[in-house]
Design a protein around this motif. Structure first.
Motif: not given
Length: 844
Positions: A254-282
């Motif tokens: 669900g959190l990923m879905a929210r990000w997908i709708l808001a992201t500028r370009d879908g870049d998951m490394v070094g862009s607008d994806f929270p890098g710390w989220l992977a540690d929390l969610l897996g």
């Protein structure tokens, strides 16, 4: 809430992103947290009515999966009966709401009209604005680099500028000004390449000044990375389909879905994806959803018209500025084109001193367990039960040829031959000397020769040994590998030829989607399979002969903490800038290579320029380059101190850790610890973390904290009294201005690693003088982190008492290197940093 908006994951970071008073003391930080939560829930309550049903359905699904915030979120969204389960599951189908990638006509050829230094300087002044301080060095730099955008006069002879700009010159906007002006005037694209993804993020932020309107920036600027950095919508769809059976994954998806709708370009490394989220969610339900090698179906995918990667590639064809990284540019140069065989003509290589390393990685070949097993996975797909989404060549090629025809038979032969490559479980079989297939047998013999010849076998570290003379058993296994790879390459070549012939013979009837799939498949076969397999075959065939003079080959057994991770035969160019120059270099119309650390030391001698040109490959190009050097405007003599501590034995881990601790405490935080080995970093962290925490100084560490380096640097920048430990990634190109960085402590002189590859290069380029030159450039780069603006002050401390005087020319002219004891160093640090006063608390 607020997905795809940057926030440092700390109380202060939350406060800044939410517009709340920034807390200073631990008590203030604790009081901030419920305030921040309420602010976010208040925002959520303002969700527009037209979006509220989808948001509520998603929140119900996440709450049903055990999301702790579920009840609070649903209360903020308003009471009401839960929607049907089907509606909740449909809320994850966010791909349907994404815009389609438009099909556009090809772009016309770019123009070649040059720009004058005066025009570029006028653009620079426009970008800086009327309130900007006068920076004559920046204007000088901008005028000097314009020559890279002049028309090319002769074939294979690009216009090249080699420009060194000292820290504080403002080289980023200095080259953006002429690059953007030339791109606009000629309706062309300039590729700006930097070394790391973190630096891409910094450069992207700088471009906000050129394009303050987000829509304009989105039109004219594209950030390009490798495919593995972007979320794959098909992977997300397959993960979402599991939620009905595995509801516990709903909160993360669900959190990923929210990000997908808001992201500028879908870049998951070094862009607008929270890098710390992977540690929390897996990782599996976050970064694991990215496009991975061997998964993409290209135009056969139902999401191709909404695909983030395809959108970025197509936008890049029409952008004015493409922000890439050296790794992507080098790999594309090695493969002969940028994804679709487009050939950009103008490049800016920022952090140009790293071109050598990037070319080294791109043009090397590794006949290793990991690489060959990945090739098998690309060809055969997933062979084990589980959640691997690798689909294999047969799946990706469905419908391209007659399933009963000759081409299908060729594919079947190739896939059967691919079983000679290492399959699932190869690591256990190699360790137990029970190989399956020719390649695993070869790798066992490689492992045996390394263990027989390498020193330090009993230790936990990686091992290497010379490949020649090869043991008879290794030579026999190499011949079998060459034969097995021949059996694989030949049908793959024939199959690719059959696909290419269909493109030709059915040119008048093929649908666009089929033509695109055929073209993509032919290129993928060459780049991902035929090319690497042919290189491995040549390496195996040549093991009985002398290695060609331009290459160096050796055997490795890679280990991490004693655990074997890979084994293989490696081939690198002695000078990897040679193939770079022959491919991208000669093909380009013009390019700029720039950095703060191109030349060795403080000299303007011809020898320093020649060495710099050789390091970035310009000696392999015809013609000459324009040289430019603009010194830093900073007063390093008064702003900095450089200390070499003489009474801390570098082999005594306890004393080294104690030195870090007392120096960090003396500075009151704002300290960066640099290490030449990960093991020593971890050892120091373990010893000093509890003591710094007691003193109220947060300590973060690369290779320890489960966060990407970009997030760690963002926290370090945001937390003015934090401390950070890191290696090369934080030594080079990190921009932390102000009070957040006031002390740098280096554990040892950063000599080059004395491995077999360096041994060959050292013999070619001057022996110990080559070692000294590389080391001085690393020290110069590290020191450059300390002062990023005119009012910065700081201390650089080297804990290695063996640092020779001949290396001290790495520091700015006039800066005295002081050799002192630890107690005196602590006093100097404390006195120097006292002038950097902390801000008063601002939270009531």
């Amino acid at each position: 809430m607020r997905p795809a908006r940057f926030c440092a994951p700390t109380p202060r970071g939350l406060a800044r992103s939410l517009g709340l008073p920034v807390p200073e003391t631990p008590a203030e930080q604790a009081r901030l947290l419920p305030w921040a939560v309420q602010t976010l829930l208040d925002d959520l309550a303002l969700t527009p009515a037209k979006h509220r049903p989808e948001v509520r359905a998603l929140a119900h699904l996440m709450a049903r999966g055990g999301w702790p915030w579920g009840s609070a979120v649903l209360q903020a969204l308003g009471d009401g009966p839960p929607p049907p389960q089907a509606a909740q599951l449909r809320a994850l189908a966010v791909w349907t709401a994404l815009p389609e990638v438009p099909e556009l006509a090809p772009e016309p050829p770019p123009g070649t009209t040059p720009i004058s230094p005066r025009e570029a300087q006028a653009r620079l002044a426009q970008v800086l604005g009327p309130q900007a301080e006068s920076r004559p060095q920046q204007a000088q730099y901008t005028g000097a680099v314009c020559a890279a955008f002049d028309p090319r006069h002769h074939p294979d002879t690009p216009q090249v500028v080699l420009a060194e700009a000292g820290t504080g010159v403002g080289k980023t906007l200095g080259y953006i000004a002429p690059a953007s002006l030339w791109a606009e005037r000629n309706e062309a694209t300039v590729w700006i390449s930097t070394y790391t993804r973190n630096l891409q993020r910094q450069l992207d932020t700088e471009l906000d000044r050129l394009y303050p309107n987000p829509d304009d920036k989105n039109t004219h600027v594209v950030v390009r990375k490798g495919r593995e950095n972007y979320l794959c919508l098909l992977n997300f769809e397959e993960a979402a389909a599991r939620v009905a059976a595995v509801p516990s994954e709903a909160p993360a998806l669900g959190l990923m879905a929210r990000w997908i709708l808001a992201t500028r370009d879908g870049d998951m490394v070094g862009s607008d994806f929270p890098g710390w989220l992977a540690d929390l969610l897996g990782r599996e339900v976050t970064l694991g959803l990215a496009d991975r090698r061997g998964e993409c179906l290209f135009s056969a995918c139902e999401h191709v018209h909404r695909c983030f990667i395809e959108r970025t590639i197509r936008r890049a064809r029409r952008a004015r500025l493409v922000v890439a990284n050296h790794a992507l540019v080098m790999v594309q140069a090695a493969l002969g084109g940028i994804d679709d065989d487009s050939r950009p003509g103008r490049f800016v290589f920022d952090e140009g001193h790293h071109l050598f390393d990037a070319a080294d990685a791109a043009f090397a070949a590794h006949l290793s367990a990991v690489e060959t097993a990945e090739a098998r996975r690309w060809l055969l797909g997933a062979e084990e039960s589980g959640r691997s989404r690798a689909r294999g060549l047969a799946r990706r090629a469905e419908g391209l040829v007659d399933p009963e025809g000759d081409a299908a038979a060729l594919l079947s032969d190739a896939l059967e031959a691919a079983r000679a490559l290492p399959g699932p479980g190869w690591a256990a079989r190699l360790a137990g000397a029970q190989p399956k297939g020719a390649v695993e047998h070869f790798l066992i013999e490689v492992r045996r020769q390394v263990l027989a010849r390498a020193p330090g076998v009993e230790g936990p570290h990686s091992l290497e040994a010379e490949a020649r003379p090869a043991e008879p058993e290794l030579l026999e296994a190499a011949r079998a590998v060459a034969a097995a790879l021949t059996d694989l390459v030949e049908p793959l070549k024939a199959y690719a030829g059959a696909l290419a012939r269909r493109l030709d013979s059915e040119a008048d009837t093929l649908e666009t989607s089929t033509r695109t799939r055929l073209d993509s498949m032919v290129r993928s076969l060459e780049r991902r399979a035929i090319g690497p397999l042919a290189a491995w075959k040549a390496m195996a065939d040549g093991l009985a002969k002398d290695v060609p003079a331009e290459f160096v080959e050796w055997l490795t057994l890679d280990r991490v903490d004693g655990r074997e991770m890979d084994v293989g035969l490696h081939r690198h160019w002695v000078d990897p800038t040679q193939p770079f120059a022959q491919t991208l270099g000669r093909r380009a119309q013009g390019f700029l290579v720039t950095s703060a650390t191109l030349r060795d030391g403080n000299t303007d001698s011809e020898a320093a320029w020649i060495a710099a040109e050789a390091r970035v490959g310009l000696r392999h190009l015809p013609g000459s380059c324009v040289r430019a050097a603009v010194p830093s405007p900073f007063d390093y003599v008064n702003a900095t101190r450089v200390l070499v501590v003489t009474d801390v034995p570098r082999e005594d881990a306890a004393q080294v850790a104690a030195a870090f601790r007392v120096l960090f405490l003396a500075a009151g935080g704002g300290a960066l610890g640099l290490f030449t080995a990960v093991a020593r970093l971890r050892a120091v962290h373990a010893r000093i973390a509890p003591l710094l925490e007691e003193a109220g100084l947060p300590l973060y560490a690369q290779h320890v904290d489960a966060m990407d380096i970009g997030t760690l640097i963002a926290i370090f920048r945001d937390e003015e009294d934090a401390c950070l430990l890191g290696t090369d990634a934080v030594r080079d190109g990190v921009d932390v201005p102000g009070r957040s960085l006031r002390l740098i402590v280096f554990d040892r002189v950063p000599w080059p690693r004395p491995d077999l590859l360096h041994k060959a290069r050292r013999a070619t380029w001057g022996g110990s003088a080559y070692d000294d030159r590389l080391t001085r450039l690393r020290l110069k780069q590290a020191f450059g982190r300390l002062v990023r603006r005119a009012d910065d002050r700081g201390v650089f401390v080297m804990l290695d008492n063996r640092m020779p005087t001949r290396l001290t020319s790495a520091f700015p002219a006039g800066v005295t290197v002081e050799r002192v004891g630890l107690a005196e160093a602590v006093a100097i640090v404390r006195a120097h940093c006292l002038t950097l006063t902390a801000r008063a608390p601002s939270l009531p």
